[in-house]
Design a protein around this motif. Sequence first.
Motif, short mmCIF file in Angstrom:
data_model
loop_
_atom_site.label_atom_id
_atom_site.label_comp_id
_atom_site.label_asym_id
_atom_site.label_seq_id
_atom_site.Cartn_x
_atom_site.Cartn_y
_atom_site.Cartn_z
N ALA A 96 0.79 -1.04 0.06
CA ALA A 96 -0.21 0.12 -0.04
C ALA A 96 0.89 1.24 0.08
CB ALA A 96 -1.00 0.05 1.22
N VAL A 97 0.77 2.27 -0.85
CA VAL A 97 1.54 3.30 -1.07
C VAL A 97 0.52 4.69 -0.91
CG1 VAL A 97 3.25 2.28 -2.19
CG2 VAL A 97 1.38 3.31 -3.79
N ASP A 98 0.96 5.45 -0.26
CA ASP A 98 0.30 6.99 -0.34
C ASP A 98 0.86 7.36 -1.82
OD1 ASP A 98 -0.83 9.56 0.30
OD2 ASP A 98 1.27 10.16 0.67
N LYS A 99 0.21 8.63 -2.36
CA LYS A 99 0.58 8.96 -3.56
C LYS A 99 1.54 10.25 -3.32
CE LYS A 99 -2.34 11.37 -6.44
NZ LYS A 99 -1.70 12.68 -6.74
N ASP A 100 0.88 11.40 -3.14
CA ASP A 100 1.71 12.82 -2.79
C ASP A 100 2.77 12.56 -1.51
OD1 ASP A 100 0.39 14.09 -5.17
OD2 ASP A 100 -1.22 13.67 -3.92
N GLY A 101 3.88 13.02 -1.97
CA GLY A 101 4.72 12.98 -0.93
C GLY A 101 5.44 11.84 -0.75
N THR A 102 4.77 10.90 -1.35
CA THR A 102 5.27 9.25 -0.94
C THR A 102 5.88 8.40 -2.39
OG1 THR A 102 3.84 8.98 0.94
CG2 THR A 102 4.69 6.93 -0.14
N PHE A 103 4.74 8.13 -3.00
CA PHE A 103 5.03 7.47 -4.33
C PHE A 103 5.47 8.49 -5.39
CE2 PHE A 103 3.96 5.75 -8.63
CZ PHE A 103 4.71 4.53 -8.53
N LEU A 104 4.92 9.84 -5.51
CA LEU A 104 4.99 10.50 -6.43
C LEU A 104 6.32 11.71 -5.88
CD1 LEU A 104 1.80 12.10 -7.87
CD2 LEU A 104 3.26 10.20 -8.73
N ILE A 142 -2.00 -1.41 -3.98
CA ILE A 142 -2.96 -0.74 -3.41
C ILE A 142 -2.36 0.79 -3.36
CG2 ILE A 142 -4.58 -0.01 -1.68
CD1 ILE A 142 -3.84 -2.76 -0.39
N VAL A 143 -2.94 1.61 -4.05
CA VAL A 143 -2.73 3.22 -4.00
C VAL A 143 -3.84 3.74 -2.97
CG1 VAL A 143 -2.44 5.23 -5.30
CG2 VAL A 143 -1.86 3.20 -6.35
N ALA A 144 -3.25 4.36 -2.16
CA ALA A 144 -4.08 4.89 -0.94
C ALA A 144 -3.87 6.44 -0.65
CB ALA A 144 -4.19 4.03 0.42
N HIS A 162 -1.84 -8.94 8.35
CA HIS A 162 -1.43 -7.76 8.61
C HIS A 162 0.00 -7.49 8.05
CE1 HIS A 162 -4.93 -5.56 10.87
NE2 HIS A 162 -5.27 -6.20 9.65
N ASP A 163 0.80 -8.63 8.90
CA ASP A 163 2.35 -8.76 8.60
C ASP A 163 2.98 -9.27 7.10
OD1 ASP A 163 1.62 -11.35 8.62
OD2 ASP A 163 3.07 -11.79 10.54
N GLU A 164 1.85 -9.45 6.34
CA GLU A 164 2.00 -9.71 4.97
C GLU A 164 1.93 -8.25 4.27
OE1 GLU A 164 1.19 -14.45 4.75
OE2 GLU A 164 -0.60 -12.74 4.54
N LEU A 165 1.78 -7.35 4.89
CA LEU A 165 1.56 -5.91 3.99
C LEU A 165 2.77 -5.21 4.17
CD1 LEU A 165 -0.22 -3.55 2.87
CD2 LEU A 165 -0.77 -3.23 5.17
N LEU A 166 2.95 -4.58 3.07
CA LEU A 166 4.30 -3.65 3.05
C LEU A 166 3.48 -2.11 2.87
CD1 LEU A 166 7.29 -2.59 3.00
CD2 LEU A 166 7.26 -3.29 0.63
N ALA A 167 3.68 -0.98 3.64
CA ALA A 167 3.16 0.02 3.45
C ALA A 167 3.96 1.39 3.49
CB ALA A 167 2.03 0.24 4.99
N PHE A 168 3.63 2.34 2.94
CA PHE A 168 4.65 3.66 2.87
C PHE A 168 3.68 4.95 2.80
CE2 PHE A 168 6.42 0.34 0.25
CZ PHE A 168 7.82 0.44 0.53
N GLY A 169 4.19 5.90 3.72
CA GLY A 169 3.46 6.99 3.91
C GLY A 169 4.32 8.17 4.48
N ASP A 170 3.62 9.34 4.39
CA ASP A 170 4.71 10.62 4.75
C ASP A 170 3.81 11.55 5.63
OD1 ASP A 170 2.91 11.46 2.33
OD2 ASP A 170 3.88 13.38 2.84
N ALA A 171 2.28 11.65 5.49
CA ALA A 171 1.56 12.58 6.28
C ALA A 171 0.74 11.90 7.25
CB ALA A 171 0.60 13.29 5.41
N ASN A 172 -0.10 12.66 7.91
CA ASN A 172 -0.64 12.19 9.29
C ASN A 172 -2.09 11.33 8.89
OD1 ASN A 172 1.13 13.61 10.53
ND2 ASN A 172 -0.22 14.86 11.78
N ASN A 173 -2.58 11.50 7.44
CA ASN A 173 -3.74 10.68 6.95
C ASN A 173 -3.04 9.34 6.69
OD1 ASN A 173 -2.29 11.68 4.95
ND2 ASN A 173 -4.08 11.74 3.67
N ASP A 174 -1.89 9.09 6.82
CA ASP A 174 -1.19 7.74 6.63
C ASP A 174 -1.22 6.91 8.00
OD1 ASP A 174 -0.94 8.22 3.68
OD2 ASP A 174 0.85 9.21 4.16
#
Length: 269
Positions: A6-14, A40-42, A209-221
């Motif tokens: 699962a990846v956030d978009k702005d500030g993370t993937f982009l 997943i794009v979140a 849950h421990d089979e998920l890889l997740a990325f984020g940068d802001a508080n909504n993540d």
Amino acid sequence: MIKAIAVDKDGTFLKSDHTYDKAYFEKIFDELKRQDIKFIVASGNQYAQLQSFFPEKDQHITYVAENGAVTYYDNELMTSYYFDQQLIYDVVETLTRYFKLTDIVLSGIQSAYVKQICSDEFLNFISNYYYDIEKVASFKQIENDNFVKVAMRIKDKDLVEKVINTLETKFAGELRAVTSGNDSVDLILPNVNKGVAIQDVLKQWGIKHDELLAFGDANNDIEMLDLTTHSYAMANCSPEVEAVAQHKAPSNDDSGVLQVIEQYLKRQK
């Protein structure tokens, strides 16, 4: 073993210029498909806007949009959560009467809406995050749509704090205010977030849950990152995100998400 990402978009993937390394991504994405890893794009952004970044990939990407309020797969709406309409009208009245805010966007399932009096600067700004935007004289004239999020841009940090405190006091239990980067404040349903939405799809897929890889940068993540031990805060993240995430990824401008995913894929070959 990672089975979903699962990846956030702005500030993370982009990157900061709202682009990503497409050649690098295609290489990684081909390997994800080969290993049958869900992608997943979140984001807090609109579904149509997220979709526009990944043409012809609807059958391979799940979109968690509007901070978890709507989830789409293969152009089909899987889940949706929305506000009581009168509540939204009351919130907008509070924002305009007490804080003189006009740069407000209502996110509906069908489209995003702004008032005709909103500034051109705000319209240009939100075009980075919304694909379908309609101008209306009054929000009350909107028909046949449900509101999933309210967003606004507030450049004054002191005013941000006042707005958040006022709304969460006046509408306690009915909404939650979160910062989402770039001077943006999102008003979302109190029990709906990226973490809840992703938890729903993981359950459908039979993925732990421990089979998920997740990325984020802001508080909504935060709720999304809190789901898994394989959570990464970007180098440019907020202090709150850094405190929650288990690991640190390189900067979004250095394709940090793709670098980390590539490392995991090599281990799983």
